[in-house]
Design an enzyme around this catalytic site. Structure first.
Site, short mmCIF file in Angstrom:
data_model
loop_
_atom_site.label_atom_id
_atom_site.label_comp_id
_atom_site.label_asym_id
_atom_site.label_seq_id
_atom_site.Cartn_x
_atom_site.Cartn_y
_atom_site.Cartn_z
N TYR A 1 2.70 6.77 -32.30
CA TYR A 1 3.86 7.32 -31.57
C TYR A 1 4.42 8.53 -32.27
CZ TYR A 1 4.01 2.93 -28.86
OH TYR A 1 3.72 1.87 -28.04
N SER B 1 6.55 -1.50 -20.80
CA SER B 1 6.79 -0.77 -19.54
C SER B 1 7.42 -1.65 -18.47
CB SER B 1 5.49 -0.14 -19.02
OG SER B 1 5.02 0.81 -19.93
N LEU C 1 9.96 -1.19 -16.76
CA LEU C 1 10.43 -0.39 -15.62
C LEU C 1 9.32 0.47 -15.04
CD1 LEU C 1 14.00 0.86 -16.72
CD2 LEU C 1 13.43 -0.93 -15.06
N PHE D 1 7.46 2.79 -16.38
CA PHE D 1 7.72 4.18 -16.81
C PHE D 1 9.01 4.75 -16.20
CE2 PHE D 1 2.86 5.24 -17.18
CZ PHE D 1 2.77 4.45 -18.32
N GLY D 2 9.89 3.90 -15.71
CA GLY D 2 11.13 4.38 -15.10
C GLY D 2 11.08 4.35 -13.58
N LEU E 1 10.72 1.94 -11.51
CA LEU E 1 11.47 0.85 -10.88
C LEU E 1 13.00 1.07 -10.92
CD1 LEU E 1 9.23 -2.13 -12.03
CD2 LEU E 1 9.77 -1.55 -9.64
N LYS F 1 14.46 6.20 -9.33
CA LYS F 1 14.82 7.63 -9.40
C LYS F 1 13.71 8.58 -8.98
CE LYS F 1 14.05 8.18 -14.38
NZ LYS F 1 14.76 8.30 -15.64
P1 NAP Z 1 9.70 1.45 -19.25
O1 NAP Z 1 10.90 0.59 -19.17
O2 NAP Z 1 8.66 1.23 -18.23
O3 NAP Z 1 10.10 2.99 -19.18
C1 NAP Z 1 11.12 3.48 -19.99
C2 NAP Z 1 11.51 4.89 -19.52
O4 NAP Z 1 12.10 4.83 -18.22
C3 NAP Z 1 12.54 5.51 -20.43
O5 NAP Z 1 11.96 6.16 -21.53
C4 NAP Z 1 13.27 6.44 -19.48
O6 NAP Z 1 12.46 7.59 -19.33
C5 NAP Z 1 13.26 5.64 -18.18
N1 NAP Z 1 14.41 4.73 -18.09
C6 NAP Z 1 14.72 3.71 -18.92
N2 NAP Z 1 15.82 3.06 -18.52
C7 NAP Z 1 16.22 3.65 -17.40
C8 NAP Z 1 17.30 3.40 -16.53
N3 NAP Z 1 18.14 2.41 -16.77
N4 NAP Z 1 17.43 4.21 -15.44
C9 NAP Z 1 16.56 5.22 -15.21
N5 NAP Z 1 15.51 5.50 -16.02
C10 NAP Z 1 15.34 4.71 -17.11
O7 NAP Z 1 9.12 1.23 -20.70
P2 NAP Z 1 8.11 2.14 -21.60
O8 NAP Z 1 8.92 3.22 -22.25
O9 NAP Z 1 6.89 2.49 -20.85
O10 NAP Z 1 7.72 1.07 -22.69
C11 NAP Z 1 8.73 0.53 -23.54
C12 NAP Z 1 8.18 0.35 -24.93
O11 NAP Z 1 7.03 -0.47 -24.86
C13 NAP Z 1 7.70 1.63 -25.64
O12 NAP Z 1 8.72 2.35 -26.27
C14 NAP Z 1 6.74 1.04 -26.63
O13 NAP Z 1 7.44 0.50 -27.74
C15 NAP Z 1 6.09 -0.08 -25.83
N6 NAP Z 1 4.83 0.34 -25.16
C16 NAP Z 1 3.66 -0.16 -25.61
C17 NAP Z 1 2.47 0.19 -25.03
C18 NAP Z 1 1.19 -0.36 -25.58
O14 NAP Z 1 0.11 0.13 -25.24
N7 NAP Z 1 1.26 -1.38 -26.40
C19 NAP Z 1 2.44 1.06 -23.94
C20 NAP Z 1 3.65 1.53 -23.45
C21 NAP Z 1 4.84 1.16 -24.06
P3 NAP Z 1 13.02 8.99 -18.76
O15 NAP Z 1 14.43 9.16 -19.21
O16 NAP Z 1 12.08 10.00 -19.31
O17 NAP Z 1 12.93 8.87 -17.28
#
Ligand code: NAP
Length: 345
Positions: A53, A233, A235, A237-238, A240, A243
């Site tokens: 990361y 993930s 959400l 990637f956001g 859900l 937006k």
């Molecule tokens: P996610 O919940 O699917 O997406 C998070 C993103 O959605 C945020 O960075 C933000 O991006 C947006 N967001 C978050 N809350 C929001 C809200 N309340 N309203 C509107 N937009 C919102 O999770 P993810 O970031 O993909 O994954 C979370 C964590 O899981 C990562 O940080 C990492 O630690 C881990 N992960 C692991 C793997 C793996 O391969 N093991 C893969 C992915 C993630 P914007 O502001 O840019 O829109």
């Protein structure tokens, strides 16, 4: 904040885990510190990082996320209150800047772990995870399994043996998997039993309303083998949050900035998302609350790894731990799931 046991260990982790993969790309070190301060004040004790990361992965930013976390840990002290997770990368295109292309061999794992410990400014990592397998199989949304007998993959026995040495040396406390399949998970467990090595205690896979594929083979393993899900993930990637509906691309948001994040944004994803957004609104919930509270409510879940780029998002996402979905909402989710089964695997 509710806690759950990390597999068969005596470690209690918060139901919400703080994801970090935007730090060093979409978020500065100062913002990472603010997120950490807020999350820990709200009772989060579990933080998930990775050597690779921030994302999207690049040579010039690699390691920044762990560095920011390490700097914050050094400033804060009380290391033992927190459960720090990180990951060693498997082989991947474009990652040649990491040890000339990462593999899950003994040497790579040892080097990766030493480098993470240094960046994290700590003597031990609580949960050290294999980020993805060193063999071709179905992960990162790959469909249609194809067996490749000619492949030169690193044997799981070598990977687990190396991780087991790190446990013995006290550099890591527990081992976890990520992006693994049912076969891979059972193979790690079989080898642990056969060799007397540590058992894996968690599996970090994608899990959200647009991708519940974990339920097919792994949810049963989570229960029977005490290898709980760390859902990433949640959400999608956001997506859900609603937006991106109607083709919107809000300024500065992940899917606006980076075209590679297309896993959840196809036509089927948008259609299914609209149905969940409507359901949330009908019940006075925000779409993000519904999506996150649903993940929180699963009994095969150990912790829900949220991500946020702003403190407002972070507050909303942590707040999902206080949202209890009614039977009526849960029933409606299952009806929608039958209509939109795995729209974005
Ligand atoms: P996610 O919940 O699917 O997406 C998070 C993103 O959605 C945020 O960075 C933000 O991006 C947006 N967001 C978050 N809350 C929001 C809200 N309340 N309203 C509107 N937009 C919102 O999770 P993810 O970031 O993909 O994954 C979370 C964590 O899981 C990562 O940080 C990492 O630690 C881990 N992960 C692991 C793997 C793996 O391969 N093991 C893969 C992915 C993630 P914007 O502001 O840019 O829109």
């Amino acid at each position: 904040m509710q806690t759950r046991k990390l597999g068969p260990t005596d470690i209690d982790v918060s139901l919400i885990c703080l994801g970090t993969m935007t730090w060093g790309q979409q978020n500065t070190e100062h913002q990472a510190f603010e997120q950490l301060d807020l999350a820990t004040a709200e009772g989060i004790n579990f933080i998930d990082a990775a050597e690779m990361y921030p994302v999207p992965p690049k040579a010039e930013t690699q390691g920044l996320t762990e560095t920011y976390l390490g700097n914050w840990l050094a400033r804060r002290g009380r290391r033992d209150d927190l459960v720090i997770a990180s990951k060693v990368a498997g082989p991947g295109n474009g990652l040649t800047y990491l040890r000339n292309g990462p593999r899950l061999t003994r040497q790579h794992i040892r080097e990766a772990c030493e480098a993470s410990l240094k960046r994290l400014k700590t003597d031990y990592i609580d949960l050290y995870q294999v980020h993805w397998p060193d063999r071709s199989t179905n992960f990162f949304g790959q469909l249609g399994y194809r067996h490749n007998t000619a492949e030169q993959s690193t044997p799981i026995e070598e990977t687990l043996g190396a991780l087991s040495e790190l446990v013995q040396e006290g550099k890591i406390r527990h081992i976890g998997l990520s992006n693994e399949t049912p076969w891979g998970t059972m193979e790690y467990l079989r080898l642990a039993g056969e060799k007397g090595w540590p058992r894996v205690v968690s599996i970090q896979n994608p899990y959200n309303l647009l991708n519940r594929s974990f339920e097919v083979g792994l949810a049963e393993i989570a229960h029977r083998e005490q290898v709980g899900l760390l859902a990433y993930s949640p959400l999608a990637f956001g997506m859900l949050s609603g937006k991106y509906q109607g083709g919107q691309r809000p300024e500065g948001a992940r899917m606006t900035l980076f075209s590679r994040f297309s896993r959840y944004s196809g036509a089927r994803g948008e259609l299914a998302t609209q149905a969940y957004v409507d359901l949330a609104k009908e019940h006075g919930l925000t779409p993000a609350e519904l999506a996150l509270a649903y993940v929180n409510s699963r009994d095969f879940l150990t912790s829900n790894i949220i991500g946020a780029t702003s403190l407002d998002q972070l507050r909303e996402n942590i707040g999902s731990a206080r949202v209890e979905l009614s039977e009526e909402v849960l029933k409606s989710v299952e009806t929608l799931h039958a209509d939109f089964t795995y729209p974005c695997p």
